[in-house]
Structure formats: C-alpha cells, structure tokens
Enzyme design. Structure first.
Site, mmCIF file in Angstrom:
data_model
loop_
_atom_site.group_PDB
_atom_site.id
_atom_site.type_symbol
_atom_site.label_atom_id
_atom_site.label_comp_id
_atom_site.label_asym_id
_atom_site.label_seq_id
_atom_site.Cartn_x
_atom_site.Cartn_y
_atom_site.Cartn_z
ATOM 1 N N ASP A 31 47.311 40.697 28.213
ATOM 2 C CA ASP A 31 46.688 40.421 29.491
ATOM 3 C C ASP A 31 45.254 40.939 29.405
ATOM 4 O OD1 ASP A 31 46.356 39.969 32.305
ATOM 5 O OD2 ASP A 31 46.758 42.105 32.620
ATOM 6 N N ASP A 40 42.802 41.605 32.619
ATOM 7 C CA ASP A 40 42.429 42.517 33.692
ATOM 8 C C ASP A 40 43.319 43.757 33.701
ATOM 9 O OD1 ASP A 40 40.839 40.364 34.197
ATOM 10 O OD2 ASP A 40 41.355 40.188 36.319
#
Length: 414
Positions: A200, A202
């Site tokens: 991922d 963020d």
C-alpha cells in the site's frame, strides 16, 4: 570412474557408532577453528557436524567427530585425543569439554518454521514468554541467531516439531500481550525463492495520506481527514468515501499536483527496503487507493516494477472532483496483487503484501505473507503478522535478511 558407476557413499555414523562432542569456550582470536581441527587431524577422525558462535568476543565452538578406534598406525585412543585437546586448549587459555556418545544429532521433528521476533527493545521477559509458548505447542528451538541490532532488535528462532499454523496462532496471542512483533513462516526452499512484494502507499510506503495533502490546498483538510479515518477503520464503503472526498477537490488548480509530489514523505526505511529487495532480484510494486499523479512519480523515483492507483480527472487545468477508470478499492488491491504476480511469474504463495488499512485486508489475506504495518486493530488481528515500529525496512527481517547483509549490499553497490 564411468558415468554409470556410483561414487562411494560418504561415511555417516549410525546410531551405535561412538562419537565425541568437542566443545571449546573462551576469548575469540584468529586461528582457533583451524587449530582445533589441526589437533583432531592427528587422530584420523571424521567430522560429523560443526557449530560455531561468537558473541561479544567470546567463542563457542562445537565439533561432533567420530571416536578414535585405536586401530590407526599410531594406535591413538580416545584418551589420547582428550589429553591432546585439553593441552591445546590450555595453551590458548581456552576451556574444553569433551562428551562421549553415539551417532549423529537427534533428527529434527517434523514441522519446521522460522519465528522472527522484533523488539524495541527485546526484553528478557518477552524472550522467556516466547520460548515457553513455543515449547507449549510441542515445538523445539533448534537454533537462535540475531538478524539485526538496530533500528530494532531482531532475532530468529529455528523451530521444529510443531505445525507452522499452530505455532503462528499461539505466538500471535503472545505478541499482543508482550508488545513485540512476531512473524512465523514455514521453512523450506520457498523461503529463498524469488518473491514479489506489493505495498500500500498511504501511511505505508509514505507517511502521508495523499488526498489529505490535496485537501490542505483546497482548504478542506479536516473534512477529508474525518472521512479517511472512517474508511480506514472499515466504517464506510471505500468507493463511496473516495468519491465524497474527491468531490471536495473540485476546482483545484492542476499545478497543485507537483506541489503535493514534493510534500510526500517516504516512511523511514522505505528506500532501504525497496533498494535491498531489488538487489536480491525481488520484484516490487505498489497499489493505492490514492492517485496515479503521485504513485507514477514514486515508481520512477524508487524503480518499482508495478504501480496502480486511482486517477484524478483534470480538465482545462482544473481538478473536476471526479476519478477516472476502475476504482482501486479493497477488492481491487487483491485483484491487482494477483495480476502483478502473474506478470512477474511468481506464485501467490511467494508474494508478500504490506498495508495498514481495512481496504488492504483482501490483499494481505491473498498474499503468501500479509504484513500489517502500524495498522489499525482490525487489520492487525486479520493479517498473518504485524510490524508496529516506524521502520519499513524491518520487513526485511521477516524474510530472513540480516542488517549486516543489507549494509554489505550497500557497500558493494557504492
């Protein structure tokens, strides 16, 4: 010898063959190992096993050898060997212990695992509890060694005699109670095979939530942050929350994109993680509920193999408040992991996924190893393992890569 002939088998002592365990302790210095085996060579013994550890300048050297039979030309006996080894050790101010027995080491039990423990710090209390939990599952600790001393203390236990899943379940409970991170993986060749690591973006690869950076320029940061937090906790449907947040950006000048790229802060250890994985031949990708306007730049900067995210629509130099194309949501991340793995030629069992939010859960559970990185409680509970220190490169230790190997690779590259 012709190709059809079978070479003579290497002599391996049976359970009834007399053997000696020779143990040497003391202050380490160059030449100890060579000196011991030069001493043993005079007795024509065969080496069955060797183990050596040096800790803070102190050596423990163990050699399992066959026992002299006294039938050699010099008539050497076990007693002669013992006297000579003790004399040699005394001359170097070392201690020697010689134990008689039969055969080789006891075979390791079925079911072999690697247990990686990350502590910041690693206390004696937590180490005791982990060892006791392993024993309670029926497992035996065959070996322990340190992977890293900073930025966290990382050690690995080689365990046999209990199924990996059983061990993982038992130690997950201990990890939560003790406040340490514990990862359990099956032993075998697959641990050394080429892998694909997908992260991922963020709050994982970077410290920020990209949409909040855009929102700060639009003057709606607080409103967007509240919706983001609810989505990450799994309280809102991700796609609906994405559209609601992006609508608040409508009318923002596209020049903001470059400003946001400059504001993005990589997570400590992110560069080291990606750089080391790439040097080892791993393929690395990112999937994000954020935006290609940022992930494309990260892909170029870090040399990532794969990247996929949502795309902010820009018309006449302005953000429209909409996104284009397929939405990268919880299910989309898992789908992209499968797609990246297929393109990379890596089976899903050899993939590693890293994430922090509820929309990462499908991806974490699809991967061979799912790592919750400083994640929300619902994610920590569902992932295979959790890392709760702010250094992304600690994931390397879960793969059996030591800090010394990382630093050596950096030195060679320089």
């Amino acid at each position: 010898m012709s190709a059809s002939q079978t070479p003579p088998a290497t002599a391996v002592p049976g359970d009834d063959v007399p053997t000696l365990l020779v143990k040497i302790f003391g202050k380490d210095r160059p030449g100890i190992t060579a000196g011991l085996f030069d001493t043993l060579a005079a007795y024509s013994v065969d080496v069955v096993d060797i183990e050596q550890v040096v800790t803070r300048g102190r050596i423990v050297l163990c050699a399992l050898v066959t026992t002299p039979t006294g039938s050699a030309s010099n008539g050497a006996t076990e007693g002669d060997l013992r006297a000579t080894v003790h004399s040699w050790a005394d001359s170097l101010h070392l201690q020697a212990e010689i134990i008689s027995g039969t055969g080789d080491n006891r075979p390791r039990g079925i079911g072999r695992s690697h247990v990686t423990v990350l502590g910041h710090p690693l206390t004696a209390e937590s180490t005791s509890a982990i060892a006791a939990a392993i024993t309670a599952t029926g497992g035996n600790i065959d070996r322990i060694f340190r992977l890293a001393k900073y930025p966290v203390t990382a050690v690995e236990f080689a365990v046999s005699g209990t199924p990996t899943d059983t061990l993982r379940t038992a130690l997950a409970t201990e990890a939560a109670v003790l406040g340490v991170d514990i990862a359990v993986s099956a032993s075998g060749l697959q641990r050394r095979a080429q892998r694909l690591v997908v992260m991922d973006v963020d709050s994982t690869l970077i410290q920020d939530e990209v949409i909040e950076l855009f929102a700060a320029h639009a003057g709606c940061e607080q409103e967007v942050a509240e919706v983001t937090a609810r989505a990450m906790r799994g309280e809102l449907d991700f796609e609906q929350s994405l559209h609601a947040r992006v609508e608040l950006l409508a009318g923002l000048d596209a020049s903001v994109v470059e400003q946001v790229r400059k504001e993005v802060r990589l997570t400590p250890g992110a560069r080291t993680l990606v750089r080391t994985l790439k040097r080892l031949g791993y393929q690395v990708g990112v999937v994000s509920g954020g935006f290609t306007q940022v992930t494309d730049a990260l892909q170029d900067e870090l040399g990532l193999d794969f990247a996929s995210a949502n795309t902010l629509e820009i018309v006449d130099g302005k953000l429209t408040g909409k996104v284009t194309g397929d939405i990268v949501d919880r299910a989309g991340k898992a789908r992209l992991l499968r797609s990246f793995a297929q393109q990379a030629g890596v089976p899903l069992a050899q993939t590693v996924a890293i994430g922090d939010g509820a929309n990462d859960l499908d991806m974490l559970n699809t991967a061979g190893l799912g790592v919750a990185f400083n994640a929300k409680p619902v994610v920590r509970e569902a992932a295979h393992t959790a890392v709760n220190v702010p250094f992304l490169d600690t994931v390397l230790y879960l793969l059996g890569i030591t800090r010394e190997e990382v630093e050596a690779a950096d030195t060679m590259a320089d």
